[in-house]
Design an enzyme around this catalytic site. Structure first.
Site, PDB file in Angstrom:
ATOM      1  N   LYS A 148      43.048  58.319  33.705  1.00 12.36           N
ATOM      2  CA  LYS A 148      41.599  57.266  33.530  1.00 12.36           C
ATOM      3  C   LYS A 148      41.525  57.744  35.640  1.00 12.36           C
ATOM      4  CE  LYS A 148      42.080  52.357  35.038  1.00 12.36           C
ATOM      5  NZ  LYS A 148      42.516  50.595  35.104  1.00 12.36           N
ATOM      6  N   ASP A 208      37.701  49.767  41.536  1.00 13.26           N
ATOM      7  CA  ASP A 208      37.875  48.452  40.092  1.00 13.26           C
ATOM      8  C   ASP A 208      38.023  47.320  40.671  1.00 13.26           C
ATOM      9  OD1 ASP A 208      38.242  46.968  38.300  1.00 13.26           O
ATOM     10  OD2 ASP A 208      40.390  47.210  37.709  1.00 13.26           O
ATOM     11  N   LYS A 266      38.381  40.902  40.448  1.00 14.68           N
ATOM     12  CA  LYS A 266      39.237  39.736  40.458  1.00 14.68           C
ATOM     13  C   LYS A 266      39.295  38.820  42.527  1.00 14.68           C
ATOM     14  CE  LYS A 266      40.068  44.983  39.491  1.00 14.68           C
ATOM     15  NZ  LYS A 266      42.431  44.599  38.486  1.00 14.68           N
ATOM     16  N   ASP A 273      43.837  53.124  41.118  1.00 12.89           N
ATOM     17  CA  ASP A 273      42.659  53.000  39.811  1.00 12.89           C
ATOM     18  C   ASP A 273      42.991  54.714  39.227  1.00 12.89           C
ATOM     19  OD1 ASP A 273      43.370  51.524  37.453  1.00 12.89           O
ATOM     20  OD2 ASP A 273      41.497  50.544  37.975  1.00 12.89           O
ATOM     21  N   ASP A 328      37.785  43.319  33.275  1.00  9.92           N
ATOM     22  CA  ASP A 328      38.985  43.950  33.909  1.00  9.92           C
ATOM     23  C   ASP A 328      40.224  44.895  32.665  1.00  9.92           C
ATOM     24  OD1 ASP A 328      39.949  44.380  36.216  1.00  9.92           O
ATOM     25  OD2 ASP A 328      41.149  42.159  36.178  1.00  9.92           O
ATOM     26  N   GLU A 379      39.343  47.981  31.255  1.00 12.98           N
ATOM     27  CA  GLU A 379      37.880  48.323  31.694  1.00 12.98           C
ATOM     28  C   GLU A 379      38.486  50.186  31.603  1.00 12.98           C
ATOM     29  OE1 GLU A 379      40.108  49.462  35.472  1.00 12.98           O
ATOM     30  OE2 GLU A 379      39.581  47.395  34.729  1.00 12.98           O
ATOM     31  N   ARG A 403      41.521  51.394  29.087  1.00 18.02           N
ATOM     32  CA  ARG A 403      41.586  51.726  28.028  1.00 18.02           C
ATOM     33  C   ARG A 403      39.887  52.141  27.281  1.00 18.02           C
ATOM     34  NH1 ARG A 403      44.411  46.334  27.226  1.00 18.02           N
ATOM     35  NH2 ARG A 403      44.484  46.410  29.641  1.00 18.02           N
TER      36      ARG A 403
END
Length: 483
Positions: free
Chosen positions: A237, A242, A249, A260, A319, A321, A323
């Protein structure tokens, strides 16, 4: 840092400071016995005692605990602590492996811990004092093992640097540029798909997540050919920041969201290390890089995205995201025909609820692959634990308008996420490493300062170095160290 090996006794090595191991069940060296007794230093694991001028230079006594329990993980951590404690001394002689029954393996662990423990992110500040040169006392036959250990630790630190870089200095394009520069330097093949390529190729997940940012997404692919005809696909990933998208968030929840992309950094570092080490197994590392930001062009709850393999996903949580971008990256990797696929991702908070911040969660469709990763992580000091890929939860991610939806509800999200990913893995053995808890720490540990840890790199390299056969369903592992 320069790391070398010497077969001389530690006390005969020319250095500004020396490190001497002390066990709590073995008598101390005669020349040190009175000093240690007066200081009441017993050699308990994790303790140390610095004595200035004992041998006309400072001596750091490092407690290793019982001699029967001072394996590689203990030595690695002791070496890391020692180089931090002695940061004001340019050269250090490390005697932690001297006379150790594991010989080359012990010396390699000390060398690895030395490089890991000395790491500092100095991208935006004046470097702090640090040891410049370390000599590891060990047998001459450990030379190759020490060299390999240094390469592995340097690769971890490269991944740490990426994970610690502020997001404004590591957009998806910048991420691709840095990966390209390092991979090319070491002879790997690089391919980067830009926004136009992604659109033409049907990478709807990456485009959807990255659509809210002015910095367009990228797909990074680097290849190391190997020599034995086998290829392992590594997918990481690569969300360089993010914010949660439209499901934004909280402010505090965004502060560390540069991390992330640590899964992406880990798989790239692993592929580069495989090339530097000349491993026989080939690697293709694939990283979907994007920023998940809110804007008028951001993807929305209720959107349906079409992925590279033709399957679709309904977005019920912007959020979740990771996957979504991994779906395209896994599909892309499956097309390349690897013998197995391992992905690493800072994917869910629920893995931290289950395992805390020291244990990586592992799920997948092949128990032997998972067991091998767990065992290898234990050897490396990167604990992993298998969580169930419980297919009874598949209905929780069922969608009425798409193949699957990207959120299965409040509980067991680590399982829901893995079930989502499985839709895109193809017909090969696959394991998923959820490193959300282990990739970034706000407090320092023995092997790392606060920040990105570079987790999973050492485990993946050791795993790759041991693969013998093309079939991984019944993978045969060598019983030797990669170093």
């Amino acid at each position: 840092m320069d790391v070398s090996l010497s077969s001389l006794p530690t006390t005969d090595i020319d250095a500004d400071a020396v490190v001497i191991p002390i066990h709590d069940d073995v008598p101390a060296p005669g020349w040190a016995a009175d000093v240690l007794a007066s200081a009441r230093f017993g050699g308990e694991q994790g303790t140390d005692l610095l004595v200035p001028g004992l041998l006309d230079r400072p001596v750091l006594f490092a407690g290793l605990g019982a001699s029967t329990e001072a394996g590689s993980n203990v030595l690695r951590r002791a070496a890391a602590r020692a180089v931090r404690r002695l940061a004001d001394f340019p050269t250090v002689a490390l005697g932690l492996a001297e006379g150790h029954p594991q010989g080359a393996e012990a010396a390699a662990a000390v060398a690895e811990g030395t490089v890991l423990g000395s790491y500092r992110y100095n991208g935006l500040r004046t470097p702090k004092p640090a040891v410049l040169s370390v000599t590891v006392a060990g047998p001459a036959e450990a030379e190759d093992a020490v060299r390999a250990a240094v390469i592995i630790a340097e690769s971890v630190n490269w991944a740490r640097d990426l994970g610690n870089t502020p997001p404004g200095r590591l957009t998806p394009a910048m991420f691709a540029e840095r990966a390209t520069a390092t991979a090319t330097e070491h002879g790997l093949t690089v391919r980067v798909l830009d926004e136009e390529d992604l659109r033409a190729g049907g990478y709807g997940g990456i485009l959807g997540v990255g659509g809210g940012s002015v910095n367009p997404p990228q797909l990074i692919e680097i290849r190391y050919a190997g020599t034995n005809g086998r290829t392992v696909g590594l997918v990481g990933k690569g969300i360089t920041f993010d914010a949660g998208g439209l499901g934004i968030k909280s402010g505090p929840g965004m502060v560390d969201m540069r991390y992330d992309m640590c899964g992406g950094a880990a798989v790239l570092a692993t592929a580069i290390a495989a090339a530097r080490l000349g491993l026989s197994t080939g690697v293709v590392a694939v990283v979907p890089a994007a920023e998940n930001l809110p804007s008028g062009s951001a993807y929305k709850p209720g959107d349906v995205l079409e992925h590279r393999n033709g399957k679709t996903s309904e977005i019920t949580d912007t959020d979740a995201e990771g996957r979504v971008v991994l779906a395209d990256a896994l599909s892309h990797t499956a097309e390349l025909g690897p013998d197995l696929v391992i992905d690493a991702a800072t994917l869910t908070y629920s893995v931290m609820h289950a395992l805390g911040d020291e244990i990586t969660g592992v799920l997948g469709n092949d128990r032997e692959l998972i067991a091998s990763l767990v065992a290898t992580g234990e050897e490396c000091g990167e604990p992993m634990w298998e969580l169930p890929l419980f297919r009874g939860y598949v209905p929780k991610i069922a969608s009425t308008v798409a193949t699957v939806k990207n959120d299965g509800g409040e509980h067991a999200d680590v399982i829901h996420a893995a079930l989502f990913l499985e839709e895109f893995t193809g017909d090969v053995p696959w394991a998923h490493l959820d490193i959300a808890g282990t990739a970034f720490h706000t407090k320092p540990g023995d092997l790392h300062p606060a920040g990105a840890t570079g987790t999973a790199v050492r485990t993946l390299i050791r795993y790759l170095s041991r693969l013998r056969r093309r079939s991984v369903v019944s993978a045969e592992l060598q019983s030797v160290s990669p170093t």
